[in-house]
Scaffold this motif. Structure first.
Motif, PDB file in Angstrom:
ATOM      1  N   GLU A   1      30.130  70.936  41.844  1.00  0.00           N
ATOM      2  CA  GLU A   1      31.263  71.163  42.757  1.00  0.00           C
ATOM      3  C   GLU A   1      31.971  69.858  43.089  1.00  0.00           C
ATOM      4  OE1 GLU A   1      29.704  73.187  46.144  1.00  0.00           O
ATOM      5  OE2 GLU A   1      29.688  75.157  45.158  1.00  0.00           O
ATOM      6  N   LEU A   2      31.195  68.797  43.300  1.00  0.00           N
ATOM      7  CA  LEU A   2      31.793  67.497  43.592  1.00  0.00           C
ATOM      8  C   LEU A   2      32.605  66.994  42.414  1.00  0.00           C
ATOM      9  CD1 LEU A   2      32.231  64.975  45.288  1.00  0.00           C
ATOM     10  CD2 LEU A   2      29.959  64.174  44.601  1.00  0.00           C
TER      11      LEU A   2
ATOM     12  N   PHE B   1      36.157  68.430  47.988  1.00  0.00           N
ATOM     13  CA  PHE B   1      35.631  67.076  48.193  1.00  0.00           C
ATOM     14  C   PHE B   1      35.115  66.906  49.623  1.00  0.00           C
ATOM     15  CE2 PHE B   1      36.264  62.396  48.855  1.00  0.00           C
ATOM     16  CZ  PHE B   1      35.293  61.986  47.946  1.00  0.00           C
ATOM     17  N   VAL B   2      35.880  67.394  50.589  1.00  0.00           N
ATOM     18  CA  VAL B   2      35.455  67.311  51.987  1.00  0.00           C
ATOM     19  C   VAL B   2      34.157  68.097  52.193  1.00  0.00           C
ATOM     20  CG1 VAL B   2      36.015  68.047  54.342  1.00  0.00           C
ATOM     21  CG2 VAL B   2      37.731  66.879  52.965  1.00  0.00           C
ATOM     22  N   MET B   3      34.059  69.268  51.571  1.00  0.00           N
ATOM     23  CA  MET B   3      32.863  70.098  51.712  1.00  0.00           C
ATOM     24  C   MET B   3      31.640  69.431  51.098  1.00  0.00           C
ATOM     25  SD  MET B   3      34.593  73.853  51.032  1.00  0.00           S
ATOM     26  CE  MET B   3      33.057  74.774  51.136  1.00  0.00           C
ATOM     27  N   SER B   4      31.849  68.545  50.121  1.00  0.00           N
ATOM     28  CA  SER B   4      30.724  67.852  49.487  1.00  0.00           C
ATOM     29  C   SER B   4      30.040  66.889  50.453  1.00  0.00           C
ATOM     30  CB  SER B   4      31.195  67.088  48.241  1.00  0.00           C
ATOM     31  OG  SER B   4      31.901  65.911  48.594  1.00  0.00           O
TER      32      SER B   4
ATOM     33  N   ILE C   1      28.726  59.713  52.457  1.00  0.00           N
ATOM     34  CA  ILE C   1      30.080  59.325  52.061  1.00  0.00           C
ATOM     35  C   ILE C   1      30.017  58.287  50.941  1.00  0.00           C
ATOM     36  CG2 ILE C   1      32.265  58.348  52.837  1.00  0.00           C
ATOM     37  CD1 ILE C   1      31.692  61.029  54.025  1.00  0.00           C
ATOM     38  N   SER C   2      29.064  57.372  51.030  1.00  0.00           N
ATOM     39  CA  SER C   2      28.939  56.332  50.006  1.00  0.00           C
ATOM     40  C   SER C   2      28.630  56.942  48.649  1.00  0.00           C
ATOM     41  CB  SER C   2      27.837  55.338  50.393  1.00  0.00           C
ATOM     42  OG  SER C   2      28.134  54.709  51.606  1.00  0.00           O
ATOM     43  N   THR C   3      27.691  57.891  48.622  1.00  0.00           N
ATOM     44  CA  THR C   3      27.317  58.540  47.362  1.00  0.00           C
ATOM     45  C   THR C   3      28.489  59.320  46.782  1.00  0.00           C
ATOM     46  OG1 THR C   3      24.994  58.729  48.002  1.00  0.00           O
ATOM     47  CG2 THR C   3      25.763  60.218  46.300  1.00  0.00           C
ATOM     48  N   ALA C   4      29.159  60.125  47.624  1.00  0.00           N
ATOM     49  CA  ALA C   4      30.317  60.902  47.162  1.00  0.00           C
ATOM     50  C   ALA C   4      31.419  59.981  46.656  1.00  0.00           C
ATOM     51  CB  ALA C   4      30.846  61.786  48.289  1.00  0.00           C
ATOM     52  N   SER C   5      31.619  58.855  47.339  1.00  0.00           N
ATOM     53  CA  SER C   5      32.662  57.905  46.947  1.00  0.00           C
ATOM     54  C   SER C   5      32.367  57.273  45.601  1.00  0.00           C
ATOM     55  CB  SER C   5      32.789  56.805  48.005  1.00  0.00           C
ATOM     56  OG  SER C   5      33.154  57.342  49.248  1.00  0.00           O
ATOM     57  N   ILE C   6      31.108  56.881  45.401  1.00  0.00           N
ATOM     58  CA  ILE C   6      30.762  56.193  44.156  1.00  0.00           C
ATOM     59  C   ILE C   6      30.766  57.160  42.975  1.00  0.00           C
ATOM     60  CG2 ILE C   6      28.930  54.915  42.964  1.00  0.00           C
ATOM     61  CD1 ILE C   6      28.272  53.660  45.724  1.00  0.00           C
TER      62      ILE C   6
END
Length: 286
Positions: free
Chosen positions: A11-12, A226-229, A235-240
């Motif tokens: 999903e991400l 993306f917000v739901m992820s 946030i760091s993991t989703a960003s990277i």
């Protein structure tokens, strides 16, 4: 647990793929960035409003503190988008998107300040690796050309994007992601409304379908996913993990705008992809 983690990662990555269309669309649309973003947010608010109504999702916000956070994050989001689109128009898809992707490093450094967690050395290292990749992807800098201005706008955009994501992380566990996105779109629409009287509003025929795609696919679907992820990753993991986004963007730029990447771009892209794969594996262990 294995299947759920795979679903979260999938999903991400779908969200990242959809959001990556912003680069080519930002370059393609002919209107000034504040006007483009106003239309983007107005249409996205409409699409999200229809979805929320159809799903009968409660729009209620619990308290004034949450309202303040959502509105402030919306303002940061608006600044992020306007400066990002200026970065795209001043340079190209590669420069615009890659300068924005200093935000994983900024996020990794800022997140512990907001959540009172220990700075993760792994995230700092991966952020540095992403920066090295961006160095290879970026042509030489000249302070007198538009590419340099594009990079500056991109970095400014990354700071506000990081702040917006960190603020939303505090609220995503309490609200549906579509509600947070809806109120942010309304906030940006209201704030940018005066720009309609400052800049020329004269969209050409090709701008209309591009704006619809930008509002529905990139914003309403991509950014909401993306917000739901944030519920499943830091946030760091989703960003990277989302650092793969410039690679998608460069491919879109090649296909639709004939912007051909150089060898250095391929080297930088490899480093960023390596970072994304490593972080995807590591996040499973958390």
């Amino acid at each position: 647990m294995e299947n759920q983690h795979f679903k979260n990662i999938l999903e991400l990555n779908i969200a990242i793929f959809l959001i990556s269309t912003s680069g080519v669309l930002g370059r393609y649309i002919s209107m000034p960035p504040p006007i483009t973003i106003w239309f983007r947010c107005l249409l996205a608010a409409l699409f999200l409003g229809i979805f929320i109504w159809y799903k009968k999702i409660d729009l209620k916000i619990a308290n004034k503190k949450d309202w303040k956070t959502i509105i402030l994050s919306g303002l940061f989001f608006g600044i992020h988008w306007v400066t990002y689109f200026y970065a795209l128009q001043l340079s190209n898809v590669a420069i615009g998107m890659l300068s924005l992707f200093t935000y994983p490093v900024i996020t990794a450094l800022l997140e512990p300040l907001f959540f009172k967690t220990k700075l993760n050395n792994k995230h700092v290292f991966l952020g540095i690796l992403v920066l090295i990749g961006i160095y290879f992807l970026t042509p030489e800098f000249n302070l007198k050309n538009n590419y340099t201005l594009g990079v500056i706008f991109g970095v400014i955009s990354s700071v506000f994007y990081a702040l917006r994501n960190i603020l939303l992380k505090k609220k995503i566990s309490n609200y549906n992601g579509s509600i947070l996105m809806f109120y942010q779109m309304v906030t940006v629409t209201l704030v940018l409304w005066p720009t309609l009287f400052i800049f020329e509003v004269n969209p050409i025929a090709n701008d209309v379908p591009a704006l619809l795609i930008l509002a529905l696919v990139t914003t309403s679907i991509g950014h909401t996913l993306f917000v739901m992820s944030f519920k499943n990753f830091s946030i760091s993991t989703a960003s990277i993990i989302s650092s793969i986004q410039p690679i998608y963007g460069i491919i879109f730029g090649l296909l639709f705008l004939s912007e051909i990447p150089a060898l250095k771009t391929l080297i930088g892209g490899f480093l960023i992809l390596l970072t994304v794969v490593f972080e995807s594996i590591q996040s499973k262990k958390v």
